[in-house]
Design a protein around this motif. Sequence first.
Motif: not given
Length: 221
Positions: A128-132, A155-159, A182-186
């Motif tokens: 999980l990459t948290v942007i905010r 959620l899948e990778i890239g979502d 807000i975030c993405n799955i890297s």
Amino acid sequence: MAGEIPDLHAQERTGTGKGAARAARRAHMVPGIVFGGDVDPLPIQIPYNVLIKKLRQGRFKSTLFNLKVDGHEDVRVICRDVQRDIVKDLPTHLDLMRLRRTTKINLFIPVEFVNEDAAPGITKGGFLTVIRNEIELIVTAGDIPEKITVDLSGLEIGDTVTISQVELPTDAKPTIDRDFVICNISAPSALSSDEDEEEGAEDAAEVPTVGEEEAAEGGEE
């Protein structure tokens, strides 16, 4: 929604001006002022140690308080400014603004991410990459949410998750108009490296060597 509004105890401060403020600091108090609400400003002071503790707890400037001052009715306030010593970075003065329950204010609300174990992209090794980790919202003073919840289920990778995909409290809205992330799955770093290597190998295979170029040119003649 927000739980019980915390109390903030203060004392009415006698006198105004620099002299009175210095006297308060000598008594280990932090001077302040309460303004707004169609009522005259009220000079106050808060014990230094009490204010320092609340500042260290975080989110002091985005927390709604129930201000209690002897001889005055309780009032809801929010901090609008904490002035600090430019050398020691210690509080020297604070400004509190009175609020009605219907007052609209801008506050940063923390984001909570749930159900990571139900996100296939994470169970496959993604992260999980948290942007905010907090979002600024326009909210009603009497109905401030404790947090914003982001459900990671499915959620899948890239979502990615954007603000439009999140359920916000009634009458609350972001201060930013665009649909921000807000975030993405890297992808896991190893997978990213393998993909980069594969792309590099494919690019190298497409570039002819010097001998191949000469042979091609000879064939054309």
